[in-house]
Design a protein around this motif. Structure first.
Motif, short mmCIF file in Angstrom:
data_model
loop_
_atom_site.label_atom_id
_atom_site.label_comp_id
_atom_site.label_asym_id
_atom_site.label_seq_id
_atom_site.Cartn_x
_atom_site.Cartn_y
_atom_site.Cartn_z
N ARG A 246 21.26 59.31 14.31
CA ARG A 246 21.87 58.17 15.03
C ARG A 246 20.82 57.13 15.37
O ARG A 246 21.02 55.92 15.14
N TRP A 247 19.69 57.56 15.92
CA TRP A 247 18.66 56.61 16.32
C TRP A 247 17.96 56.01 15.11
O TRP A 247 17.51 54.86 15.16
N ASN A 248 17.88 56.73 14.01
CA ASN A 248 17.34 56.15 12.80
C ASN A 248 18.20 54.97 12.35
O ASN A 248 17.68 53.90 11.99
N ARG A 249 19.52 55.15 12.38
CA ARG A 249 20.44 54.09 11.96
C ARG A 249 20.36 52.90 12.92
O ARG A 249 20.25 51.74 12.50
N LEU A 250 20.42 53.18 14.23
CA LEU A 250 20.39 52.09 15.21
C LEU A 250 19.07 51.33 15.15
O LEU A 250 19.04 50.09 15.28
N HIS A 251 17.99 52.05 14.99
CA HIS A 251 16.68 51.42 14.91
C HIS A 251 16.63 50.42 13.75
O HIS A 251 16.19 49.28 13.92
N GLU A 252 17.09 50.87 12.58
CA GLU A 252 17.06 50.00 11.41
C GLU A 252 17.98 48.79 11.58
O GLU A 252 17.68 47.69 11.13
N GLU A 253 19.12 48.99 12.24
CA GLU A 253 20.05 47.89 12.46
C GLU A 253 19.48 46.84 13.42
O GLU A 253 19.78 45.65 13.29
N ARG A 254 18.68 47.29 14.37
CA ARG A 254 18.26 46.41 15.47
C ARG A 254 16.87 45.83 15.34
O ARG A 254 16.55 44.85 16.02
N ARG A 255 16.01 46.39 14.52
CA ARG A 255 14.57 46.13 14.64
C ARG A 255 14.11 44.74 14.25
O ARG A 255 13.06 44.29 14.69
N LEU A 256 14.86 43.99 13.44
CA LEU A 256 14.32 42.75 12.90
C LEU A 256 15.33 41.59 12.91
O LEU A 256 15.63 41.02 11.86
N PRO A 257 15.81 41.18 14.09
CA PRO A 257 16.68 40.00 14.16
C PRO A 257 15.84 38.72 14.21
O PRO A 257 15.46 38.24 15.28
N LEU A 258 15.55 38.17 13.06
CA LEU A 258 14.61 37.04 12.97
C LEU A 258 15.05 35.83 13.80
O LEU A 258 14.22 35.15 14.41
N GLU A 259 16.34 35.54 13.83
CA GLU A 259 16.81 34.38 14.58
C GLU A 259 16.57 34.57 16.08
O GLU A 259 16.19 33.62 16.78
N THR A 260 16.79 35.77 16.57
CA THR A 260 16.51 36.07 17.98
C THR A 260 15.02 35.90 18.27
O THR A 260 14.63 35.30 19.29
N MET A 261 14.19 36.39 17.40
CA MET A 261 12.74 36.25 17.58
C MET A 261 12.32 34.79 17.59
O MET A 261 11.48 34.37 18.40
N GLN A 262 12.89 34.00 16.71
CA GLN A 262 12.55 32.58 16.67
C GLN A 262 12.96 31.87 17.95
O GLN A 262 12.21 31.03 18.46
N ARG A 263 14.11 32.22 18.50
CA ARG A 263 14.53 31.58 19.76
C ARG A 263 13.59 31.95 20.90
O ARG A 263 13.25 31.11 21.74
N LEU A 264 13.17 33.21 20.96
CA LEU A 264 12.24 33.64 21.99
C LEU A 264 10.91 32.90 21.86
O LEU A 264 10.32 32.46 22.85
N ILE A 265 10.42 32.76 20.63
CA ILE A 265 9.17 32.06 20.39
C ILE A 265 9.27 30.60 20.82
O ILE A 265 8.39 30.07 21.51
N HIS A 266 10.33 29.94 20.43
CA HIS A 266 10.48 28.52 20.73
C HIS A 266 10.63 28.26 22.23
O HIS A 266 10.27 27.18 22.73
N ALA A 267 11.15 29.24 22.97
CA ALA A 267 11.35 29.07 24.41
C ALA A 267 10.09 29.38 25.22
O ALA A 267 10.01 29.04 26.40
#
Length: 213
Positions: free
Chosen positions: A114-135
């Motif tokens: 379960r955690w393997n699947r969730l980890h892979e689904e969640r680990r790399l949301p590039l748009e979220t990262m870009q918003r955090l960086i820009h803020a």
């Protein structure tokens, strides 16, 4: 900056499960005491350092993360937030230390499917990262690298985030001096050859691989 006296606030709970997690008491087996925000700010005042590092676990996961960060900023502290960048919140900080999780960081699929699947689904949301960086007022992007393949992946992610070399830090994976020395022999030259910063695991060199470092 390495060596800057800082007060660390470690939140308990994480939405990822890296196999190499060195704080299982804040992820796999979350523990800790509940404290009011005012009490935390007073505690920091009492300790003296003007720099505060909010880390985890995943420090953007708690519901009070936004209020806590704002309270620390309002109190005049220099605030660094260490996050995997998977949660988008209007967070206040002086320095965003973003640590995207690379391929191969998920837990064993046989032991933790379960955690393997969730980890892979969640680990790399590039748009979220870009918003955090820009803020953020300032930021750095730090990758924990184990081999050449992961270094290449880190470079690809940095390019996708449009992050320049001066904001990229490469840290070796390892929990012993032997592992760190072995990694440094090939990873530091490679890192510096492309204009990134090499970030050694000084807490292990100074204190060893133990809780509280």
């Amino acid at each position: 900056m390495v060596g800057t006296e800082s007060f660390f606030i470690r939140t308990s709970g994480c939405n990822l499960r890296c196999w190499f997690c060195d704080t299982p008491y804040a992820s796999w087996h979350p523990e800790g005491q509940v404290m009011a925000i005012d009490a935390l700010v007073d505690r920091v005042h009492g300790e003296g350092p003007s720099h505060v590092v909010l880390t985890g676990g995943e420090p953007l996961l708690p519901a009070a993360a936004v209020n806590l960060s704002q309270a620390l900023m309002d109190a005049g502290f220099h605030l660094t937030i260490e996050t995997a960048g998977t949660i988008d919140k209007p967070i206040a900080c002086d320095l965003l230390s973003l640590s995207p999780k690379l391929g191969g960081s998920a837990p064993d699929p046989g032991e933790h499917p379960r955690w393997n699947r969730l980890h892979e689904e969640r680990r790399l949301p590039l748009e979220t990262m870009q918003r955090l960086i820009h803020a953020a007022r300032d930021f750095q992007v730090k990758f924990v690298v184990n081999d050449q393949r992961q270094f290449d992946e880190a470079a690809e992610i940095a390019e996708a985030l449009d992050v320049k070399g001066g904001n990229v830090f490469i840290m070796p994976q390892g929990t012993t001096l032997v592992e760190l020395d072995r990694a440094e022999s090939w990873l530091r030259p490679l890192t510096e050859s492309v204009g990134y910063h090499y970030c050694d695991r000084m807490q292990i060199r100074w204190y060893g691989n133990r809780r509280g470092t």
